[in-house]
Design a protein around this motif. Structure first.
Motif, PDB file in Angstrom:
ATOM      1  N   ARG A 251      -6.124   6.617   0.778  1.00  0.00           N
ATOM      2  CA  ARG A 251      -4.667   6.576   0.867  1.00  0.00           C
ATOM      3  C   ARG A 251      -4.125   5.148   0.906  1.00  0.00           C
ATOM      4  O   ARG A 251      -2.936   4.923   0.734  1.00  0.00           O
ATOM      5  CB  ARG A 251      -4.176   7.360   2.082  1.00  0.00           C
ATOM      6  N   GLN A 252      -5.001   4.194   1.159  1.00  0.00           N
ATOM      7  CA  GLN A 252      -4.544   2.804   1.172  1.00  0.00           C
ATOM      8  C   GLN A 252      -4.551   2.191  -0.219  1.00  0.00           C
ATOM      9  O   GLN A 252      -4.255   1.026  -0.391  1.00  0.00           O
ATOM     10  CB  GLN A 252      -5.431   1.980   2.112  1.00  0.00           C
ATOM     11  N   LEU A 253      -4.958   2.985  -1.219  1.00  0.00           N
ATOM     12  CA  LEU A 253      -5.043   2.470  -2.589  1.00  0.00           C
ATOM     13  C   LEU A 253      -3.939   3.053  -3.454  1.00  0.00           C
ATOM     14  O   LEU A 253      -3.456   4.152  -3.198  1.00  0.00           O
ATOM     15  CB  LEU A 253      -6.404   2.840  -3.195  1.00  0.00           C
TER      16      LEU A 253
ATOM     17  N   ILE B 247       0.818  -1.197   0.000  1.00  0.00           N
ATOM     18  CA  ILE B 247       0.000   0.000   0.000  1.00  0.00           C
ATOM     19  C   ILE B 247       0.852   1.247   0.000  1.00  0.00           C
ATOM     20  O   ILE B 247       0.570   2.220  -0.677  1.00  0.00           O
ATOM     21  CB  ILE B 247      -0.947  -0.020   1.221  1.00  0.00           C
TER      22      ILE B 247
ATOM     23  N   TYR C  60      17.435   3.966   1.193  1.00  0.00           N
ATOM     24  CA  TYR C  60      16.788   4.998   2.002  1.00  0.00           C
ATOM     25  C   TYR C  60      16.519   4.384   3.364  1.00  0.00           C
ATOM     26  O   TYR C  60      15.988   3.283   3.459  1.00  0.00           O
ATOM     27  CB  TYR C  60      15.459   5.438   1.377  1.00  0.00           C
TER      28      TYR C  60
ATOM     29  N   PRO D 135      18.495  12.782  -0.578  1.00  0.00           N
ATOM     30  CA  PRO D 135      17.839  13.283   0.629  1.00  0.00           C
ATOM     31  C   PRO D 135      18.527  12.750   1.874  1.00  0.00           C
ATOM     32  O   PRO D 135      19.306  11.797   1.810  1.00  0.00           O
ATOM     33  CB  PRO D 135      16.409  12.729   0.521  1.00  0.00           C
TER      34      PRO D 135
ATOM     35  N   ARG E 151      16.350   0.511   3.194  1.00  0.00           N
ATOM     36  CA  ARG E 151      15.604  -0.114   2.110  1.00  0.00           C
ATOM     37  C   ARG E 151      16.289   0.161   0.786  1.00  0.00           C
ATOM     38  O   ARG E 151      16.528   1.316   0.439  1.00  0.00           O
ATOM     39  CB  ARG E 151      14.169   0.434   2.081  1.00  0.00           C
TER      40      ARG E 151
ATOM     41  N   MET F 211       3.466   1.792  -1.398  1.00  0.00           N
ATOM     42  CA  MET F 211       4.392   1.840  -2.523  1.00  0.00           C
ATOM     43  C   MET F 211       3.741   2.337  -3.799  1.00  0.00           C
ATOM     44  O   MET F 211       4.084   1.915  -4.874  1.00  0.00           O
ATOM     45  CB  MET F 211       4.927   0.416  -2.720  1.00  0.00           C
TER      46      MET F 211
ATOM     47  N   LEU G 154       4.626  -2.209  -9.091  1.00  0.00           N
ATOM     48  CA  LEU G 154       6.055  -2.143  -8.787  1.00  0.00           C
ATOM     49  C   LEU G 154       6.310  -2.676  -7.373  1.00  0.00           C
ATOM     50  O   LEU G 154       5.561  -2.367  -6.464  1.00  0.00           O
ATOM     51  CB  LEU G 154       6.469  -0.664  -8.858  1.00  0.00           C
ATOM     52  N   PRO G 155       7.356  -3.480  -7.180  1.00  0.00           N
ATOM     53  CA  PRO G 155       7.613  -3.976  -5.828  1.00  0.00           C
ATOM     54  C   PRO G 155       7.988  -2.842  -4.876  1.00  0.00           C
ATOM     55  O   PRO G 155       8.482  -1.798  -5.287  1.00  0.00           O
ATOM     56  CB  PRO G 155       8.766  -4.959  -6.020  1.00  0.00           C
ATOM     57  N   LEU G 156       7.740  -3.085  -3.613  1.00  0.00           N
ATOM     58  CA  LEU G 156       8.061  -2.113  -2.558  1.00  0.00           C
ATOM     59  C   LEU G 156       9.558  -1.833  -2.526  1.00  0.00           C
ATOM     60  O   LEU G 156      10.357  -2.737  -2.742  1.00  0.00           O
ATOM     61  CB  LEU G 156       7.647  -2.733  -1.233  1.00  0.00           C
ATOM     62  N   ILE G 157       9.940  -0.573  -2.251  1.00  0.00           N
ATOM     63  CA  ILE G 157      11.383  -0.332  -2.130  1.00  0.00           C
ATOM     64  C   ILE G 157      11.914  -1.153  -0.961  1.00  0.00           C
ATOM     65  O   ILE G 157      11.243  -1.327   0.041  1.00  0.00           O
ATOM     66  CB  ILE G 157      11.761   1.161  -1.931  1.00  0.00           C
TER      67      ILE G 157
ATOM     68  N   ARG H  20      12.487   4.663   8.993  1.00  0.00           N
ATOM     69  CA  ARG H  20      12.272   4.172  10.352  1.00  0.00           C
ATOM     70  C   ARG H  20      13.313   3.142  10.753  1.00  0.00           C
ATOM     71  O   ARG H  20      12.996   2.031  11.149  1.00  0.00           O
ATOM     72  CB  ARG H  20      10.858   3.602  10.491  1.00  0.00           C
TER      73      ARG H  20
ATOM     74  N   GLY I 288       8.983   5.643  -9.119  1.00  0.00           N
ATOM     75  CA  GLY I 288       9.375   4.710  -8.074  1.00  0.00           C
ATOM     76  C   GLY I 288      10.413   3.703  -8.512  1.00  0.00           C
ATOM     77  O   GLY I 288      10.813   2.845  -7.735  1.00  0.00           O
TER      78      GLY I 288
END
Lengths: 317, 688
Positions: B505-507, A30, B27, B72, B34, A32, B289-292, B30, B57
């Motif tokens: 925002r979850q989409l 989510i 990056y 950054p 990643r 990403m 796209l896969p998560l960073i 938290r 991304g």
């Protein structure tokens, strides 16, 4: 487990070509969508809530406030002495038995400070809450309706903000009396314009977003758009405003009590106590003033510590 | 993640102006590192332009920022090197880095306004770039004028006295480029330099970059999401996906003959080569796209690749050279199967409703004008617009910013009330000018899909609530019946039931836009106004949304007013096109007529300004000057000051009428259509 397919761990992420980009939606994915760092921010916010609870400032603030809340709730039953009984003849400096000393007619200052917490903890949050409620209402109308309504109300708000606080308070007390509700109303009236300005700015930022246009396109009323569509999206600044205002309200209530409004003698209200005792400082009798004043300060600081933490979380430090 | 060495393609690392070697960047989010770049290697020779493409991304911008060490705060280089002119940027101290950025490399960003100090005059900002290099104030002033000349600013002395806000976007970007070139950089990094600019202005800036590249012999690294720009400007291109370059080679070859499944997918999802919705739906790339920082042990494209098999899951794909010149490679186990993908038959065409004269007219605009008033100045944003829209038809509206496209949409929907005397009719019945005074039936008949779904969806409402409320408000059904309708609607839009209880925002971006489209269709509208509905989306997602819109139209016989600046998109979707300039319709007609010509000189310029990924020979017509302010429109034909075909003594005097030049094809031009056709044929012949 009769049907093994029912618990297939992959059933959630199997992709079908027909469903193109909407296949997978695990919480990890989510975050990403779109720009990498922007997407991550959403998750970070949730994490922040967990972090705030580990913030020393927040913990200290909550602890102090809780101490005073306990004092306010239980009052006399946890005080070492009776708040109104005279135990000694004349002043006694702090000592065993009377850790905060006694006042000019021999009452225990510690007990009076404990019992006195109730008044301020009742009046300050109520006043702040009322002020924020009215401020939200006013700010919402100014921000959403705009035009000449905003123009007129903004000038009135500015005029009000230009008046000296103490003067307004004294005038109100002189004309309306010094009851608890007068104090609450004065606090609310002082805060309404300040809150209204903050809310107005937040609403103006929302007003031109397309979801508002979309609501108009399906025929929603202004009231619905203001309080059902926009309000949830400006709750952040409103909550910050509320916590900050409670801190100020403690201060204002104490000031008003010092000036003679609110609880009258022999009430152990903190502002009242300071007002009754400050004359004797010059005679070296500091404890009757310093302890209630420190109580006021500790509560104001504690609420502000909480407010700071809330603000940094809601507005992204 | 095994570091691998990529065959260096053109020059050795020492001779290259920029050499990126197995660069790995993370990056820290938290406390967890990643991975964003997973071993990126490429080289750019002096005087060469290298483009990086890929969806948002994928790490394009991170690569650009890493090359300048401008990451950054939470980003860090954890492996590999960046060599600029032979110097290792990755190992530089703060002082060395400052000197490097001042003398060896420059960067141009997307938004020129942010790259300048708004309260300092252009001249002083430019002079500062030179005094930093050790010049005196006087020398600096001389150099600044020279620098502005170099970026083709006609009147440098006057521009020096201006503040940034007094310049148009195109001029601002030129000034920023002038500053970037002040130090005669060995490396110029351009990050989406024309994304915020209009097509005709973009064309000018790109021409400028092309010329300057030859003059300065600087190496150019260009980041762009628009493949056409990369093709027109870059010698070589690297296609990035999930932090790795999956294919690299000369841009012409890569775009004409892609050799990686991702490149193939990217190119096939673009509406290009004049493809229309009637012919075939656009191809999409399934999945996201896969998560960073995601674990991608083998091929980064594995999850979305139609060719993926056990080999891909177990082994890192090799770097496979393509062709015999040694300047191309791809990273794929199955290069031999790429032709299958390229030739894969497209999905079955959807039964598109053929627009015909027999279809009843639903919307008619006559004499629609809208004048905004700012203090005592009146700004005509729409001037006497006449348009018709038939059932099931898509009317595309194109034009640059300030042309009145969005105002037209708002006037149709009643968000902005059109001026007195305007007539917006639905089924032949005039509607009230403002939404609030329209009947529920009229509101229900017309809905809108907005450009930015983040703004269009209330972020504190769930998808279900958004759709429920719209169904209830527009159709009058309540409770369980409304809920059933919402679920049916969601299913129709290919949203699953679990999407309904999420907040926007979850989409993902594509899903959000789907929800926005679902909302527009909640009341079974007759007309849906789409305002740039795909311009905020990546191309593969755009393809899915365009397919969906075409699909819905075929089933529901809905009419679309489709506003866009993307000529490929409008050609794919629209049956008719209206071209707007300064609030006036300059040309309106069937899509093929408008595209193939003869067309209005403005349309001609607009089409020739667009860099094409197919690299067809396009005529190169460059418009002079800026788009005039609508508050103070030119006399006669409003386009005459910029028109390359203007007839002196005629065009600046009288405004031509919108006259029919072919059946259903109207144009506002003094030049007779036959003459225009001859002129345009000869221009096209010259270009070849």
């Amino acid at each position: 487990m009769s049907d093994p397919n029912a618990t297939n761990p992959h059933s959630e992420v199997v992709s079908t070509p027909a469903a193109d980009e909407l296949v997978s939606l695990t919480p990890a994915e989510i975050g990403m969508s779109g720009a990498v760092i922007l997407g991550e921010r959403q998750q970070a916010r949730r994490e922040n809530w967990r972090l705030i609870r580990r913030r020393p400032a927040f913990i200290v603030g909550v602890f102090i406030v809780l101490v005073w809340v306990v004092c306010a709730v239980f009052g006399q039953s946890i005080a070492p002495h009776h708040a109104f009984d005279e135990y000694t003849t004349g002043h006694l400096s702090p000592r065993a038995g009377y850790p905060f000393g006694t006042d000019e007619i021999g009452r225990d200052v510690l007990s009076r400070v404990i019992v006195g917490a109730r008044d301020v903890l009742k009046v300050a949050p109520l006043g702040a809450l009322l002020g924020v409620l009215l401020g939200v209402l006013l700010g919402m109308v100014m921000g959403y309706l705009g035009g000449w309504i905003d123009l007129v109300l903004s000038r009135i708000v500015e005029a009000f903000l230009a008046l000296p606080v103490v003067l307004v308070a004294l005038l109100a007390i002189a004309t309306l009396g010094s009851g608890t509700w007068v104090v609450i109303s004065v606090v609310a009236a002082l805060f309404t314009p300040i809150v209204a300005r903050t809310v107005r700015a937040a609403v103006i930022a929302e007003r031109d977003l397309d979801y508002v246009t979309s609501a108009k396109l399906r025929g929603e009323s202004s009231g619905f758009i203001m309080f059902r569509e926009i309000l949830p999206n400006v709750m952040g600044p409103i909550i910050v405003e509320l916590t900050v205002r409670i801190g100020y309200a403690v201060f204002v209530v104490a000031t008003l009590a010092f000036l003679g409004a609110g609880p009258q003698a022999p009430s152990p209200d903190w502002g009242r106590q300071v007002s009754d005792a400050y004359n004797s400082i010059s005679a070296g009798i500091w404890w009757t003033t310093v302890f209630p004043a420190a109580a006021i300060a500790s509560l104001v600081i504690a609420v502000n510590l909480i407010a700071d933490s809330v603000q940094s979380v809601l507005e992204g430090s | 993640m095994s570091p691998e060495v990529v065959p260096s393609s053109i020059a050795t690392a020492n001779a290259a102006a920029l050499a990126v070697e197995v660069l790995e960047v993370v990056y820290t989010v938290r406390g967890i590192d990643r991975a964003v770049l997973r071993g990126v290697s490429f080289q750019v020779a002096p005087g060469e332009a290298y483009g990086l493409v890929g969806e948002s991304g994928c790490g394009k911008s991170t690569t650009a920022y890493a090359a300048m060490r401008y990451l950054p705060r939470n980003g860090k280089i954890v492996g590999g090197h960046v060599l600029v002119n032979g110097n290792d940027v990755t190992g530089m101290s703060t002082d060395e880095l400052r000197r490097f950025r001042a003398r060896d490399a420059s960067m141009v960003y997307q938004d020129p306004a942010q790259a300048m100090n708004p309260s300092v005059r252009i001249g002083n900002q430019l002079i500062e770039s030179f005094t930093l290099l050790g010049q005196t104030k006087e020398q600096g002033a001389k150099s600044a004028v020279e620098a502005l000349r170099r970026v083709r600013i006609a009147d440098p002395e006057r521009v020096m006295d201006r503040y940034p806000f007094q310049l148009s976007g195109g001029m601002q970007q030129r000034v920023v480029i002038a500053m970037a070139l002040a130090c005669d950089p060995k490396l110029l990094v351009l990050d989406e330099p024309t994304t915020g600019l209009d097509a005709t202005v973009e064309a000018e800036v790109l021409d400028l970059v092309r010329v300057l590249r030859e003059e300065t012999n600087a190496a150019v690294l260009l980041i762009a999401h628009n493949l056409g720009i990369i093709r027109s400007l870059c010698d070589r291109v690297g296609v990035m996906y999930a932090g790795r370059i999956v294919e690299e080679g000369p841009s012409r070859q890569v775009f004409d003959d892609p050799q990686h499944p991702y490149t193939v997918g990217l190119l096939r999802s673009l509406p290009r080569k004049g493809v229309r919705k009637q012919e075939r739906p656009l191809a999409t790339i399934p999945g996201i796209l896969p998560l960073i920082g995601g674990d991608l042990p083998t091929c980064v494209f594995l999850d979305r690749c139609p060719l993926a098999d056990d080999l891909c899951r177990t082994q890192v794909p090799p770097v496979v050279p393509v062709g015999s010149e040694g300047n191309r490679f791809t990273r794929c186990h199955h290069v031999d199967r790429i032709p299958e993908l390229v030739e894969a038959p497209p999905d079955v065409p959807i039964g598109i409703l053929a627009p015909s004269a027999a279809n009843p007219e639903v919307l008619e605009l006559t004499h629609v004008s809208k004048t905004f008033r700012q203090r005592s100045i009146s700004i005509p944003a729409l001037v006497d617009v006449d348009l018709q829209l038939a059932e099931g038809e898509t009317l595309g509206i194109v034009g640059e910013s300030g042309s009145g496209k969005s105002t037209l949409a708002k006037a149709i929907l009643g968000i902005e009330s059109a001026d007195e005397g305007s007539n917006v009719s639905l089924d032949g019945r005039q509607m009230s000018a403002s939404t609030t005074s329209r009947s529920t039936a009229d509101k229900r008949a017309m809905q809108m899909v907005f450009q930015n779904p983040d703004s269009a969806l209330n972020r504190s409402w769930t998808v279900r609530r958004i759709l429920m409320r719209t169904v209830e408000k527009l159709t009058g059904v309540k409770g369980t019946e409304a809920n059933a309708k919402v679920e049916a609607l969601a299913a129709h839009l290919r949203l699953t039931p679990r999407h309904l209880d999420l907040k926007p925002r979850q989409l993902s971006g594509g899903l959000k836009q789907r929800v926005a489209i679902a909302r527009a269709f909640a009341g079974d509208p007759r007309i849906v106004v789409c305002d740039e509905p795909t311009s905020a989306l990546d191309v593969s997602v755009q393809a899915a949304i365009l397919n969906l819109l075409a699909d819905l139209q075929a089933e529901e016989r809905t009419s679309y007013v489709f506003i866009t600046h993307d000529m490929g998109v409008v050609r794919y979707l629209a049956d008719r096109i209206a071209v707007m300039y300064l609030g006036r319709i300059q040309e309106v007609g069937p899509t093929d007529d408008v595209f193939n010509g003869p067309n209005h000189p403005y349309t001609e310029a607009l089409l020739s300004a667009i860099p094409s990924v197919d690299g067809e020979p396009t005529t190169r017509i460059r418009l002079q000057g800026e788009i005039p302010s609508p508050a103070n429109p030119p006399s006669g034909c409003v386009f005459h000051p910029r028109c390359p075909r203007a007839i002196a003594g005629v065009c600046e005097v009288t405004e031509p009428p919108l006259a029919q030049v072919a059946p259903g094809h109207f144009m506002r031009c003094h030049i007779p259509i036959d003459e225009l056709a001859t002129m345009q044929r000869s221009t096209a012949a010259e270009a070849r």
